[in-house]
Design a protein around this motif. Structure first.
Motif, PDB file in Angstrom:
ATOM      1  N   ASN A   2       0.884  -1.230  -0.066  1.00  0.00           N
ATOM      2  CA  ASN A   2      -0.076  -0.006   0.158  1.00  0.00           C
ATOM      3  C   ASN A   2       0.829   1.190   0.034  1.00  0.00           C
ATOM      4  OD1 ASN A   2      -2.805  -1.200   0.316  1.00  0.00           O
ATOM      5  ND2 ASN A   2      -1.708  -2.080   1.999  1.00  0.00           N
ATOM      6  N   ARG A   3       2.115   1.180   0.123  1.00  0.00           N
ATOM      7  CA  ARG A   3       3.054   2.161   0.132  1.00  0.00           C
ATOM      8  C   ARG A   3       3.842   2.333  -1.360  1.00  0.00           C
ATOM      9  NH1 ARG A   3       4.998   5.595   3.627  1.00  0.00           N
ATOM     10  NH2 ARG A   3       7.074   5.371   2.932  1.00  0.00           N
ATOM     11  N   ARG A   4       3.627   1.508  -2.101  1.00  0.00           N
ATOM     12  CA  ARG A   4       4.275   1.136  -3.371  1.00  0.00           C
ATOM     13  C   ARG A   4       4.594   2.615  -4.203  1.00  0.00           C
ATOM     14  NH1 ARG A   4      -0.692  -0.285  -3.862  1.00  0.00           N
ATOM     15  NH2 ARG A   4      -1.818  -0.021  -5.798  1.00  0.00           N
ATOM     16  N   ASN A   5       3.051   3.269  -4.383  1.00  0.00           N
ATOM     17  CA  ASN A   5       2.945   4.518  -5.173  1.00  0.00           C
ATOM     18  C   ASN A   5       3.866   5.531  -4.387  1.00  0.00           C
ATOM     19  OD1 ASN A   5       1.649   3.750  -7.535  1.00  0.00           O
ATOM     20  ND2 ASN A   5      -0.345   3.687  -6.225  1.00  0.00           N
ATOM     21  N   ILE A   6       3.825   5.479  -3.159  1.00  0.00           N
ATOM     22  CA  ILE A   6       4.694   6.483  -2.473  1.00  0.00           C
ATOM     23  C   ILE A   6       6.070   6.246  -2.834  1.00  0.00           C
ATOM     24  CG2 ILE A   6       5.438   7.450  -0.283  1.00  0.00           C
ATOM     25  CD1 ILE A   6       2.527   6.606   0.710  1.00  0.00           C
ATOM     26  N   LEU A   7       6.701   5.057  -2.565  1.00  0.00           N
ATOM     27  CA  LEU A   7       7.898   4.587  -2.963  1.00  0.00           C
ATOM     28  C   LEU A   7       8.419   4.968  -4.467  1.00  0.00           C
ATOM     29  CD1 LEU A   7       8.209   0.998  -1.465  1.00  0.00           C
ATOM     30  CD2 LEU A   7       9.148   3.169  -0.331  1.00  0.00           C
ATOM     31  N   ILE A   8       7.334   4.918  -5.194  1.00  0.00           N
ATOM     32  CA  ILE A   8       7.963   5.015  -6.734  1.00  0.00           C
ATOM     33  C   ILE A   8       7.955   6.459  -7.018  1.00  0.00           C
ATOM     34  CG2 ILE A   8       7.118   5.043  -9.236  1.00  0.00           C
ATOM     35  CD1 ILE A   8       5.736   2.359  -8.477  1.00  0.00           C
ATOM     36  N   SER A   9       7.048   7.469  -6.177  1.00  0.00           N
ATOM     37  CA  SER A   9       7.129   8.784  -6.360  1.00  0.00           C
ATOM     38  C   SER A   9       8.361   9.462  -5.808  1.00  0.00           C
ATOM     39  CB  SER A   9       5.853   9.377  -5.718  1.00  0.00           C
ATOM     40  OG  SER A   9       4.576   9.027  -6.361  1.00  0.00           O
ATOM     41  N   GLN A  10       8.644   8.904  -4.287  1.00  0.00           N
ATOM     42  CA  GLN A  10       9.844   9.480  -3.938  1.00  0.00           C
ATOM     43  C   GLN A  10      11.097   8.945  -4.766  1.00  0.00           C
ATOM     44  OE1 GLN A  10       9.604   7.383  -0.032  1.00  0.00           O
ATOM     45  NE2 GLN A  10       8.665   9.091   1.083  1.00  0.00           N
ATOM     46  N   ASN A  11      11.202   7.840  -5.331  1.00  0.00           N
ATOM     47  CA  ASN A  11      12.305   7.623  -6.295  1.00  0.00           C
ATOM     48  C   ASN A  11      12.376   8.390  -7.638  1.00  0.00           C
ATOM     49  OD1 ASN A  11      13.246   5.520  -4.698  1.00  0.00           O
ATOM     50  ND2 ASN A  11      12.215   3.962  -5.578  1.00  0.00           N
ATOM     51  N   ASN A  12      11.079   8.821  -8.119  1.00  0.00           N
ATOM     52  CA  ASN A  12      10.993   9.847  -8.968  1.00  0.00           C
ATOM     53  C   ASN A  12      11.378  11.016  -8.881  1.00  0.00           C
ATOM     54  OD1 ASN A  12      10.200   7.627 -10.840  1.00  0.00           O
ATOM     55  ND2 ASN A  12       8.014   8.169 -10.617  1.00  0.00           N
ATOM     56  N   ARG A  13      11.214  11.354  -7.488  1.00  0.00           N
ATOM     57  CA  ARG A  13      11.774  12.843  -7.176  1.00  0.00           C
ATOM     58  C   ARG A  13      13.353  12.953  -7.191  1.00  0.00           C
ATOM     59  NH1 ARG A  13      13.841  16.925  -6.346  1.00  0.00           N
ATOM     60  NH2 ARG A  13      13.073  18.459  -4.923  1.00  0.00           N
ATOM     61  N   LYS A  14      13.950  11.723  -6.788  1.00  0.00           N
ATOM     62  CA  LYS A  14      15.309  11.565  -6.879  1.00  0.00           C
ATOM     63  C   LYS A  14      15.739  11.520  -8.466  1.00  0.00           C
ATOM     64  CE  LYS A  14      15.803   9.264  -2.575  1.00  0.00           C
ATOM     65  NZ  LYS A  14      16.190   7.811  -2.011  1.00  0.00           N
ATOM     66  N   LEU A  15      15.005  10.805  -9.009  1.00  0.00           N
ATOM     67  CA  LEU A  15      15.364  10.854 -10.479  1.00  0.00           C
ATOM     68  C   LEU A  15      15.115  12.131 -11.384  1.00  0.00           C
ATOM     69  CD1 LEU A  15      13.977   7.907 -13.056  1.00  0.00           C
ATOM     70  CD2 LEU A  15      13.801  10.504 -13.713  1.00  0.00           C
ATOM     71  N   ALA A  16      14.194  13.073 -10.693  1.00  0.00           N
ATOM     72  CA  ALA A  16      14.143  14.442 -11.586  1.00  0.00           C
ATOM     73  C   ALA A  16      15.111  15.225 -10.884  1.00  0.00           C
ATOM     74  CB  ALA A  16      12.480  14.824 -11.016  1.00  0.00           C
ATOM     75  N   ASP A  17      15.811  15.147  -9.857  1.00  0.00           N
ATOM     76  CA  ASP A  17      16.987  15.681  -9.524  1.00  0.00           C
ATOM     77  C   ASP A  17      18.166  15.350 -10.594  1.00  0.00           C
ATOM     78  OD1 ASP A  17      16.133  17.174  -7.604  1.00  0.00           O
ATOM     79  OD2 ASP A  17      16.473  16.011  -5.849  1.00  0.00           O
ATOM     80  N   PHE A  18      18.112  14.129 -10.748  1.00  0.00           N
ATOM     81  CA  PHE A  18      19.296  13.855 -11.747  1.00  0.00           C
ATOM     82  C   PHE A  18      18.974  14.055 -13.113  1.00  0.00           C
ATOM     83  CE2 PHE A  18      20.015  10.478  -8.433  1.00  0.00           C
ATOM     84  CZ  PHE A  18      21.166  11.092  -7.850  1.00  0.00           C
ATOM     85  N   VAL A  19      17.567  14.240 -13.518  1.00  0.00           N
ATOM     86  CA  VAL A  19      17.363  14.659 -14.832  1.00  0.00           C
ATOM     87  C   VAL A  19      17.876  16.073 -14.921  1.00  0.00           C
ATOM     88  CG1 VAL A  19      15.282  15.295 -16.350  1.00  0.00           C
ATOM     89  CG2 VAL A  19      15.654  13.085 -15.341  1.00  0.00           C
ATOM     90  N   PHE A  20      17.529  16.857 -13.763  1.00  0.00           N
ATOM     91  CA  PHE A  20      17.594  18.471 -13.710  1.00  0.00           C
ATOM     92  C   PHE A  20      19.432  18.610 -13.734  1.00  0.00           C
ATOM     93  CE2 PHE A  20      18.407  22.294 -11.329  1.00  0.00           C
ATOM     94  CZ  PHE A  20      17.657  23.163 -12.344  1.00  0.00           C
ATOM     95  N   ALA A  21      20.082  17.723 -13.218  1.00  0.00           N
ATOM     96  CA  ALA A  21      21.567  17.841 -13.085  1.00  0.00           C
ATOM     97  C   ALA A  21      21.941  17.570 -14.211  1.00  0.00           C
ATOM     98  CB  ALA A  21      22.102  16.934 -12.179  1.00  0.00           C
ATOM     99  N   GLN A  22      21.500  16.632 -14.982  1.00  0.00           N
ATOM    100  CA  GLN A  22      21.878  16.265 -16.540  1.00  0.00           C
ATOM    101  C   GLN A  22      21.776  17.519 -17.520  1.00  0.00           C
ATOM    102  OE1 GLN A  22      23.242  13.563 -17.544  1.00  0.00           O
ATOM    103  NE2 GLN A  22      23.813  14.703 -19.612  1.00  0.00           N
ATOM    104  N   GLN A  23      20.499  18.172 -17.162  1.00  0.00           N
ATOM    105  CA  GLN A  23      20.342  19.242 -18.001  1.00  0.00           C
ATOM    106  C   GLN A  23      21.378  20.478 -17.741  1.00  0.00           C
ATOM    107  OE1 GLN A  23      18.108  19.965 -20.869  1.00  0.00           O
ATOM    108  NE2 GLN A  23      19.637  21.852 -20.763  1.00  0.00           N
ATOM    109  N   ALA A  24      21.703  20.791 -16.335  1.00  0.00           N
ATOM    110  CA  ALA A  24      22.511  21.567 -15.928  1.00  0.00           C
ATOM    111  C   ALA A  24      23.991  21.311 -16.390  1.00  0.00           C
ATOM    112  CB  ALA A  24      22.685  21.596 -14.425  1.00  0.00           C
ATOM    113  N   ILE A  25      24.232  19.979 -16.468  1.00  0.00           N
ATOM    114  CA  ILE A  25      25.541  19.639 -17.050  1.00  0.00           C
ATOM    115  C   ILE A  25      25.699  20.186 -18.549  1.00  0.00           C
ATOM    116  CG2 ILE A  25      27.030  17.773 -17.740  1.00  0.00           C
ATOM    117  CD1 ILE A  25      26.118  16.492 -15.059  1.00  0.00           C
ATOM    118  N   THR A  26      24.637  19.811 -19.513  1.00  0.00           N
ATOM    119  CA  THR A  26      24.536  20.027 -20.657  1.00  0.00           C
ATOM    120  C   THR A  26      24.616  21.598 -20.820  1.00  0.00           C
ATOM    121  OG1 THR A  26      23.055  18.224 -21.288  1.00  0.00           O
ATOM    122  CG2 THR A  26      23.148  19.970 -22.640  1.00  0.00           C
TER     123      THR A  26
END
Length: 718
Positions: A290-314
């Protein structure tokens, strides 16, 4: 034409000069050349700074590289430089407004700042006299402040925050960039994790026609109406919990009155309190399911940070490349201007020699052709400079058409120098660093974690639905009632009738209902508080429990979801290995390019020094009468070409450094850029890539042919 060609042609002319006329013409030509040489010698000595004979070019070469890197920033030993923040941690939207003390806060829209499409004030402050003089660090920081790519990518982490907020309330996450698993597709019973309070109130007044007064309780002897009035207030509280439990508490209150004379209480208050708890025992049981979507959303928040970092690097890499390309373009214009000046000088000198008869027309034609070529190269260099200037202007401004930017000339204040050695000790060390720091590998590792969450969730969804339900209810009844006194009398009463109003008889004798007439001596009044007291004193309790089983016979939908989740996990893990191989190739290419460009700079620097010595020697020979103007001009042209080659090699080297930093994931660190976490102020680097721990390498480099890594356990994220 080379000096060797000129000498050869003159030798041929000397060999063919055998006739007296030719010998006389030769004598005149030699005398003219001697006079011209003397004049040019005076000009050379009197004007050593002439563009055609300049001793030093405008571009000053950097010092030769040393084996030991020297610190380029004195602040490293004193105060560390302030990092450039990208502003992601300025806002966060993963928590809802607090209910207390402002009870209406959850029902008011969140205030979000509007979009700013104007250039940052710092850009305006750097413009003076329609010129923008900037260093490389200025260009990087202005690009981060004004890049629209950064402005667009900055919304992804904030959007990912809203998915965490939705998941905490039991809603389905919507995804952000589309590159990650947005929500779990497992068919698990829905839980609303946000409490829901439902209230209902109603008032009604009714008059009902009565056909049977005895059944209705009116006791009327003829057809009449039954008047009733009721007021209802119900409230219900429902909340789901991540353990798979749902709790409902219902509180019901009804106040009713009627014209019936046989009610015990009139008006009457009837209340009840019912508490129901339901627990999933198979499908939907446990915190993980019942916390699966919370886990996925928290992981996706970290993923969004890395996507943003990739854009910053570019963005940073593009700004650095654009800066150095403009530096090279501006210096190349100077080189081409010098080459044009040299060619023009040679052409004019050849024309004079042609006029006095000491040079063949073909030499003048060749000099004119070379001058035209150099002018064309100058035009191309000037055009390239304008193009590169516009590229950098677009990179460092949101609105390059702003009135204070459209005609601004960008003047870089730095020239490329040989950077200190930044390469890792070995290629293997560079690969390990890249695996630990490259944002796209971190993104894919998070996708592996999300896929593992989905596999476990769909495995739970294979189970049947079995729910345990328990209910407790307590009721209360109170109202106004008559107080009866002594002296009760009994009469024969009224006949008993059936549903159609016909009298009932036994053996032909009508049956009567006895009527008790008791005198009323007073009225007892009880109300809402009495009914509530009965509820909490458990005067009228009810208890119930039950099991509900739903058993899908073939369960094909759940089987398909589980198989799909496993296949997706395998695919993402394979893609991770594929991306690691691509990163390996990228690091290899940039590693080789950086080393190659270092060697190119050393060779070009040495060639420029030798060419400088050649030019100086040729000038001395000319001053002694052992050389010609043509040879001096040719050696200076070669010197200018060597300077241009060295400048191009230096520009390629600093750009190769930027590409190497990007390949190993150092770009943000080297350029003092930070993506700070909104809670801790630090950019979190979790253990994502196998073989790394918090960005530090552990163990040995995995073989490129190793099997794809398995997804890390998500137990620690519960």
């Amino acid at each position: 034409m080379t000096s060797f060609g000129v000498t050869a042609m003159r030798s041929i002319k000397n060999l063919t000069a055998n006739t007296p006329r030719q010998r006389a013409r030769k004598s005149v030509a030699q005398a003219a050349r001697s006079i011209l040489a003397a004049v040019l010698t005076v000009i050379l000595i009197g004007a050593p700074a002439s563009p055609a004979f300049a001793q030093q070019p405008q571009y000053q070469p950097p010092p030769a590289p040393t084996s030991q890197p020297t610190p380029t920033n004195t602040q490293e030993t004193t105060t560390p430089p302030i990092p450039v923040s990208l502003g992601v941690s300025k806002y966060h939207y993963d928590n809802s407004p607090r209910v207390f003390p402002n009870l209406i806060a959850p029902y008011i829209p969140t205030s979000i700042p509007p979009v700013s499409l104007t250039n940052s004030p710092r850009l305006d402050q750097l413009v003076h006299d329609n010129k923008l003089e900037i260093t490389l660090q200025d260009a990087v920081e202005l690009a981060l402040e004004n890049s629209l790519d950064i402005a667009v990518a900055r919304y992804n982490p904030w959007t990912a925050d809203t998915n965490i907020l939705r998941a905490k309330g039991g809603g389905q996450p919507l995804g952000t960039s589309g590159a990650e698993i947005g929500q779990s597709q497992a068919n698990i019973p829905f839980l609303n994790l946000d409490p829901i309070l439902t209230a209902n109130t109603s008032v009604s007044t009714n008059t009902t026609p009565i056909n049977n007064p005895f059944i209705s309780g009116t006791g009327a002897a003829s057809a009449s109406g039954l008047e009733s009035h009721s007021t209802i207030f119900d409230a219900q509280y429902t909340e789901g919990f991540t353990s798979g439990t749902t709790v409902t508490a219902a509180w019901s209150n009804t106040r009713s009155s009627s014209s019936s004379a046989v009610n015990f209480f009139n008006p009457a208050i009837q209340s009840s309190l019912t508490i129901t708890a339901s627990q999933q025992l198979l499908n939907g049981f446990g915190f993980f399911a019942n916390r699966r979507n919370i886990l996925i959303s928290q992981n996706n928040r970290k993923l969004a940070d890395f996507v943003f970092a990739q854009q910053a690097i570019t963005t940073v890499t593009s700004a650095i490349t654009a800066y150095w390309e403009l530096v090279f373009a501006r210096e190349n214009v100077k080189v081409q201007q010098q080459a044009t000046t040299v060619s023009e000088k040679l052409y004019n000198d050849n024309k004079k020699q042609l006029e006095i008869g000491t040079m063949a027309p073909l030499d003048v034609t060749r000099a004119e052709s070379e001058l035209a070529t150099d002018k064309q190269n100058l035009i191309v260099a000037q055009t390239t400079k304008l193009q590169d200037e516009q590229v950098l202007k677009n990179a460092i401004s949101k609105d390059p058409l702003a009135p204070n930017m459209i005609n601004v000339e960008i003047i870089p204040t730095e020239l490329p120098t040989v950077p200190p050695t930044i390469e890792a000790a070995s290629f293997e060390d560079a690969i390990r660093e890249a695996f630990a720091k490259r944002p796209e590998l971190q993104q894919q590792a998070i996708n592996v974690m999300n896929a593992d969450v989905e596999v476990r969730a769909t495995k739970n969804a294979l189970l049947p639905l079995l729910s345990l339900t328990a209910q407790y209810s307590s009721q209360g009844l109170a109202g106004n009632s008559a107080i009866l006194g002594p002296g009760t009398t009994v009469s024969s009463g009224v006949p008993i009738v059936d549903a159609n109003g016909n009298p009932i008889s036994v053996n032909g004798v009508p049956v009567f209902q006895s009527t008790t007439n008791t005198p009323v001596i007073g009225s007892q009044q009880q109300g809402f508080t009495t009914a509530q007291s009965q509820i909490f004193h458990n005067n009228f309790p009810s208890y119930s429990a039950g099991l509900n089983l739903q058993l899908p016979i073939r369960n094909r939908t759940a089987q398909a979801d589980n198989i799909r989740a496993i296949l997706t996990e395998r695919q993402i893990a394979t893609q991770l290995q594929q991306m690691k191989n691509a990163a390996l190739l990228d690091v290899r290419n940039t590693y080789i390019a950086l080393q190659q460009d270092r060697a190119r700079v050393e060779a070009a620097s040495e060639a420029r020094k030798l060419q400088q010595e050649t030019f100086d020697a040729e000038q001395k020979k000319y001053q002694l009468g052992a050389s010609t103007v043509y040879n001096v001009i040719l050696t200076q042209r070669d010197l200018i070409s060597a300077q241009g080659t060295e400048l191009r090699a230096l520009a390629d080297l600093v750009e190769a450094k930027a590409n190497y930093d990007r390949a190993v994931g150092r770009t943000l660190e080297v350029n003092r850029v930070t993506i700070a976490n909104s809670r801790t102020g630090e950019f979190e680097r979790d253990t994502l890539i196998p073989g790394t721990l918090h960005g530090q390498v552990v163990g040995t480099l995995p073989a490129a042919s190793a099997a794809p890594p398995t997804a890390p356990s998500t137990e620690g994220h519960r």
